[in-house]
Design a protein around this motif. Structure first.
Motif, PDB file in Angstrom:
ATOM      1  N   ILE B 140       0.867  -1.178   0.000  1.00  0.00           N
ATOM      2  CA  ILE B 140       0.000   0.000   0.000  1.00  0.00           C
ATOM      3  C   ILE B 140       0.904   1.228   0.000  1.00  0.00           C
ATOM      4  O   ILE B 140       1.712   1.397   0.913  1.00  0.00           O
ATOM      5  CB  ILE B 140      -0.885   0.036   1.270  1.00  0.00           C
ATOM      6  CG1 ILE B 140      -1.623  -1.288   1.456  1.00  0.00           C
ATOM      7  CG2 ILE B 140      -1.808   1.249   1.238  1.00  0.00           C
ATOM      8  CD1 ILE B 140      -2.888  -1.435   0.692  1.00  0.00           C
ATOM      9  N   ILE B 142       1.721   5.035   0.432  1.00  0.00           N
ATOM     10  CA  ILE B 142       1.220   6.209   1.141  1.00  0.00           C
ATOM     11  C   ILE B 142       1.989   7.417   0.610  1.00  0.00           C
ATOM     12  O   ILE B 142       3.221   7.382   0.550  1.00  0.00           O
ATOM     13  CB  ILE B 142       1.483   6.072   2.670  1.00  0.00           C
ATOM     14  CG1 ILE B 142       0.939   4.745   3.213  1.00  0.00           C
ATOM     15  CG2 ILE B 142       0.945   7.270   3.423  1.00  0.00           C
ATOM     16  CD1 ILE B 142      -0.555   4.665   3.256  1.00  0.00           C
ATOM     17  N   GLU B 148       0.864   8.921   8.059  1.00  0.00           N
ATOM     18  CA  GLU B 148       0.683   7.457   8.076  1.00  0.00           C
ATOM     19  C   GLU B 148      -0.465   7.034   8.991  1.00  0.00           C
ATOM     20  O   GLU B 148      -1.233   6.134   8.674  1.00  0.00           O
ATOM     21  CB  GLU B 148       1.971   6.773   8.538  1.00  0.00           C
ATOM     22  CG  GLU B 148       3.087   6.852   7.518  1.00  0.00           C
ATOM     23  CD  GLU B 148       4.429   6.492   8.107  1.00  0.00           C
ATOM     24  OE1 GLU B 148       4.542   6.458   9.358  1.00  0.00           O
ATOM     25  OE2 GLU B 148       5.359   6.238   7.342  1.00  0.00           O
ATOM     26  N   TRP B 157      -7.817   0.088   9.692  1.00  0.00           N
ATOM     27  CA  TRP B 157      -6.932  -0.915  10.283  1.00  0.00           C
ATOM     28  C   TRP B 157      -6.837  -0.825  11.804  1.00  0.00           C
ATOM     29  O   TRP B 157      -6.326  -1.731  12.444  1.00  0.00           O
ATOM     30  CB  TRP B 157      -5.507  -0.777   9.732  1.00  0.00           C
ATOM     31  CG  TRP B 157      -5.377  -0.999   8.271  1.00  0.00           C
ATOM     32  CD1 TRP B 157      -6.345  -1.463   7.409  1.00  0.00           C
ATOM     33  CD2 TRP B 157      -4.213  -0.768   7.474  1.00  0.00           C
ATOM     34  NE1 TRP B 157      -5.846  -1.524   6.137  1.00  0.00           N
ATOM     35  CE2 TRP B 157      -4.539  -1.110   6.146  1.00  0.00           C
ATOM     36  CE3 TRP B 157      -2.920  -0.309   7.764  1.00  0.00           C
ATOM     37  CZ2 TRP B 157      -3.615  -1.003   5.100  1.00  0.00           C
ATOM     38  CZ3 TRP B 157      -2.001  -0.204   6.725  1.00  0.00           C
ATOM     39  CH2 TRP B 157      -2.349  -0.552   5.409  1.00  0.00           C
ATOM     40  N   PRO B 165       3.378   1.817  11.881  1.00  0.00           N
ATOM     41  CA  PRO B 165       3.193   1.532  10.451  1.00  0.00           C
ATOM     42  C   PRO B 165       3.923   0.256  10.032  1.00  0.00           C
ATOM     43  O   PRO B 165       5.117   0.118  10.303  1.00  0.00           O
ATOM     44  CB  PRO B 165       3.798   2.768   9.764  1.00  0.00           C
ATOM     45  CG  PRO B 165       3.763   3.846  10.803  1.00  0.00           C
ATOM     46  CD  PRO B 165       3.965   3.146  12.118  1.00  0.00           C
ATOM     47  N   PRO B 166       3.217  -0.683   9.395  1.00  0.00           N
ATOM     48  CA  PRO B 166       3.846  -1.968   9.037  1.00  0.00           C
ATOM     49  C   PRO B 166       4.657  -1.873   7.751  1.00  0.00           C
ATOM     50  O   PRO B 166       4.239  -2.334   6.699  1.00  0.00           O
ATOM     51  CB  PRO B 166       2.639  -2.906   8.884  1.00  0.00           C
ATOM     52  CG  PRO B 166       1.526  -2.010   8.447  1.00  0.00           C
ATOM     53  CD  PRO B 166       1.787  -0.654   9.059  1.00  0.00           C
ATOM     54  N   SER B 167       5.833  -1.264   7.850  1.00  0.00           N
ATOM     55  CA  SER B 167       6.725  -1.180   6.698  1.00  0.00           C
ATOM     56  C   SER B 167       7.320  -2.561   6.438  1.00  0.00           C
ATOM     57  O   SER B 167       7.334  -3.424   7.319  1.00  0.00           O
ATOM     58  CB  SER B 167       7.850  -0.181   6.982  1.00  0.00           C
ATOM     59  OG  SER B 167       8.631  -0.651   8.063  1.00  0.00           O
ATOM     60  N   GLU B 168       7.847  -2.744   5.229  1.00  0.00           N
ATOM     61  CA  GLU B 168       8.466  -4.025   4.899  1.00  0.00           C
ATOM     62  C   GLU B 168       9.632  -4.329   5.838  1.00  0.00           C
ATOM     63  O   GLU B 168       9.813  -5.474   6.268  1.00  0.00           O
ATOM     64  CB  GLU B 168       8.950  -4.016   3.452  1.00  0.00           C
ATOM     65  CG  GLU B 168       7.824  -3.993   2.442  1.00  0.00           C
ATOM     66  CD  GLU B 168       8.326  -3.821   1.027  1.00  0.00           C
ATOM     67  OE1 GLU B 168       8.487  -4.820   0.333  1.00  0.00           O
ATOM     68  OE2 GLU B 168       8.565  -2.661   0.624  1.00  0.00           O
ATOM     69  N   ILE B 203       2.356  -8.800  10.311  1.00  0.00           N
ATOM     70  CA  ILE B 203       2.020  -7.409   9.946  1.00  0.00           C
ATOM     71  C   ILE B 203       1.166  -6.789  11.057  1.00  0.00           C
ATOM     72  O   ILE B 203       1.412  -5.667  11.511  1.00  0.00           O
ATOM     73  CB  ILE B 203       1.270  -7.365   8.597  1.00  0.00           C
ATOM     74  CG1 ILE B 203       2.160  -7.857   7.466  1.00  0.00           C
ATOM     75  CG2 ILE B 203       0.795  -5.936   8.306  1.00  0.00           C
ATOM     76  CD1 ILE B 203       1.431  -8.062   6.145  1.00  0.00           C
ATOM     77  N   ASN B 204       0.183  -7.542  11.514  1.00  0.00           N
ATOM     78  CA  ASN B 204      -0.684  -7.018  12.576  1.00  0.00           C
ATOM     79  C   ASN B 204       0.068  -6.892  13.899  1.00  0.00           C
ATOM     80  O   ASN B 204      -0.205  -5.975  14.683  1.00  0.00           O
ATOM     81  CB  ASN B 204      -1.929  -7.898  12.719  1.00  0.00           C
ATOM     82  CG  ASN B 204      -2.944  -7.617  11.621  1.00  0.00           C
ATOM     83  OD1 ASN B 204      -3.692  -6.646  11.709  1.00  0.00           O
ATOM     84  ND2 ASN B 204      -2.941  -8.422  10.568  1.00  0.00           N
ATOM     85  N   MET B 207       1.954  -3.695  13.850  1.00  0.00           N
ATOM     86  CA  MET B 207       1.055  -2.561  14.102  1.00  0.00           C
ATOM     87  C   MET B 207       0.710  -2.459  15.588  1.00  0.00           C
ATOM     88  O   MET B 207       0.548  -1.364  16.127  1.00  0.00           O
ATOM     89  CB  MET B 207      -0.233  -2.708  13.282  1.00  0.00           C
ATOM     90  CG  MET B 207       0.019  -2.645  11.788  1.00  0.00           C
ATOM     91  SD  MET B 207      -1.456  -2.224  10.832  1.00  0.00           S
ATOM     92  CE  MET B 207      -2.573  -3.496  11.320  1.00  0.00           C
TER      93      MET B 207
END
Lengths: 91, 479
Positions: B140, B142, B148, B157, B165-168, B203-204, B207
């Motif tokens: 996604i 931004i 963010e 979310w 923020p769930p960055s790579e 990912i969650n 966050m």
């Protein structure tokens, strides 16, 4: 640009969809926002009259100036008072 | 892009490595005598002894060569790596280069240092740059000027509080916390029955604020709530108060710094807070379980932000909850229980186990409604000062459970609808019978809390406790 990983099951599009248009206007309240462009008030006042004639509630709002975004209190007021907004975008 | 030589010797070095600086004269000599390419990871002016050194501060070559240690010396023949040496070792360097008498004034050997391309934070960025993360989730984008937090909130979310923020990079780093494959599927998350992969859960968890070492606990908790007997869909959809309560046992508690002591059910411990929150975000984001949609709770409870804590095993004479539920002592485990809130048991005067048990039972009989029995399962959190009284009397956990169950027998006449002027209650056929407040196995006990204070607590469950609804589930925490 920041890249985030989607935490969801990816069943909805990445771009937030617009709210669906209502099928009927009965029982809804329509806000009319004058963004303060010249003669916008004349056009929008007449539009409000036509809508009211159909028995639909109308509320009128006005931005202080067309050069800036609407002040937050005005945006919150509109969001809490009406279901739909009509605004004129140019002269 | 730096191109590797097809034939010859390659060295990868950095100035910030004492072993590399030690080998500067050797590299200078090799540069004069063999086909040598020296790649420098941190300072393009290093090593000064090699005029044709190559700048690899972007670490592209280091990453492609999977360098782990500097200095690393490699030999290439016809474009293929045929030999590799890590650190300084005179004999090995001589063998690889075919030149004798290298660095005769240096020690025989000296281990190298960690390469820059495998440093935490750097390795994740390189994987992303080379598109080798293995992560499958949708990206996604931004906008640079977009906030963010607002972007995540707009996408629905969040539980209402800010998110990390769930960055790579963050997700990759979190996944280091488990040995499990990111694409392993743990189950289908209700209500949408969407697959919960380790990656999506990570990912969650990012966050929610988790550290990598918390991830195995989060994964075990997700597995536990997805067990059919927990009935996660019903726990979510009920109009009643409940959400998953997570109790952690075993060595993992202390390894990740969980709180089992003072304010154990309150705020302030990152592991407790973020593990419970991660579980809730998994239900929300993967499962699509959102309040006022499929989550039909009338009031809900604050524990639906997060409800996770550790049992105080060290301060207890009792077997841990996970052991009572069939796992071995020393195994790390989570137990999930569909519960809500906290009802205090204040007893500062009982000094014998019998009196204290009666206090506990009296409070237990009030949960949900004094007119309802069986009401729901309950988890009793026994504080250290109350535990001391039971311990001194020689009561085991099993004994306390047995006594509480016995003390929670209620004359049916008291429970009949209309009795005591309360319309709520059971059928008139209850009169003359004895009814227990709990189903058999409907009580669980854990030991936790601060050392001072005679204040235990009851975490009440769901009216649909047991086989017809939700059963507690215990799962081992796997690495």
């Amino acid at each position: 640009m920041t890249v985030l990983l989607d935490p969801t099951s990816e069943r909805s599009p990445t771009i937030r969809p617009r709210l669906p248009r209502p099928e009927r206007l009965d029982g809804l309240t329509i806000g009319i926002l004058d963004i303060a462009k010249p003669r916008g008030d004349v056009f929008l006042r007449r539009l409000g009259e036509r809508i009211s004639e159909r028995g639909i509630a109308v509320k009128h709002y006005a931005k202080p100036t067309n050069t800036r975004v609407a002040p937050l209190p005005l945006r919150l007021q509109i969001a809490t008072e009406v279901d739909l907004v009509v605004e004129g975008l140019s002269d | 892009m730096n191109t590797l030589p097809r034939d010859g010797v390659v060295a990868v070095v950095k100035r910030d490595c004492p072993t590399c600086t030690l080998t500067v004269p050797v590299l200078g000599e090799l540069a004069r005598r063999v086909e040598l390419a020296v790649y420098t990871q941190d300072d393009p002016s290093f090593p000064e002894s090699v005029p044709a050194r190559i700048d690899d501060t972007a670490l592209d070559v280091s990453y492609r060569l999977r360098i782990e240690i500097v200095p690393t010396l490699l030999r290439f023949e016809a474009g293929q790596e045929v030999d590799r040496i890590m650190g300084w070792h005179r004999g090995e360097w001589e063998r690889l280069t075919g030149i004798a008498g290298l660095g005769s004034d240096l020690p025989d050997m000296r281990p190298g240092c960690g390469a820059r391309n495998i440093e935490p934070g750097v390795v994740e960025r390189l994987k992303i740059r080379f598109n080798e993360t293995g992560l499958k989730s949708r990206r996604i984008e931004i906008g640079a000027d977009e906030d963010e937090q607002e972007a995540m909130d707009a996408r629905g979310w969040t539980d209402g509080l800010p998110l990390v923020p769930p960055s790579e990079e963050r997700v990759l780093r979190l996944l280091d916390g488990t040995a499990r494959d990111p694409q392993e599927m743990l189950g289908l998350v209700p209500p949408d029955l969407a697959p919960a992969t380790v990656e999506k859960i990570a990912i969650n968890a990012v966050m929610a604020g988790c550290k990598p070492e918390y991830l195995p606990v989060v994964l075990a908790a997700v597995e536990a709530v997805l067990d059919e007997s927990f009935a996660m869909h019903g726990v979510l959809a009920t109009t009643m108060f409940v959400g998953p309560v997570v109790i952690v046992n075993g060595p993992i508690r202390r390894r990740i710094g969980m709180n089992a002591k003072g304010n154990v059910l309150g705020q302030g411990n990152r592991a407790n807070a973020s593990i419970g929150r991660a579980l809730q975000l998994v239900i929300r984001n993967i499962g699509g379980g959102r309040p006022r949609e499929v989550d039909r709770a009338t009031l809900g409870n604050p524990g639906k932000y997060t409800y996770c804590f550790a049992e105080d095993e060290e301060g207890s004479s009792w077997e841990p909850l996970s052991v009572a539920r069939g796992l071995k002592l020393g195994q790390s485990a989570v137990t999930v229980f569909a519960g809500y809130g906290l009802q205090g048991i204040v007893d500062q005067k009982s000094r014998d186990a019998e009196s204290l048990a009666r206090s506990f039972a009296g409070s237990l009989k009030a949960i949900n409604n004094i007119k309802l029995a069986p009401a729901c399962d309950a988890l009793v959190v026994v504080c250290p000062e109350h535990h001391r009284t039971f311990r001194n009397a020689g009561w085991s956990k099993a004994r306390l459970l047995e006594e509480l169950y016995r003390l929670c027998e209620i004359p049916g006449a008291e429970l009949v609808a209309g009795a005591n002027g309360i319309a709520e209650g059971g059928p008139s056929s209850l009169a003359g019978k004895t009814v227990n407040k709990f189903r058999p196995d409907g009580l669980m006990i854990v030991h936790a809390g601060g050392d001072a204070g005679m204040f235990s607590g009851i975490i009440a469950g769901w009216s649909a406790s047991g086989e017809r609804g939700s059963l507690p589930v215990t799962r081992e925490v796997k690495p």
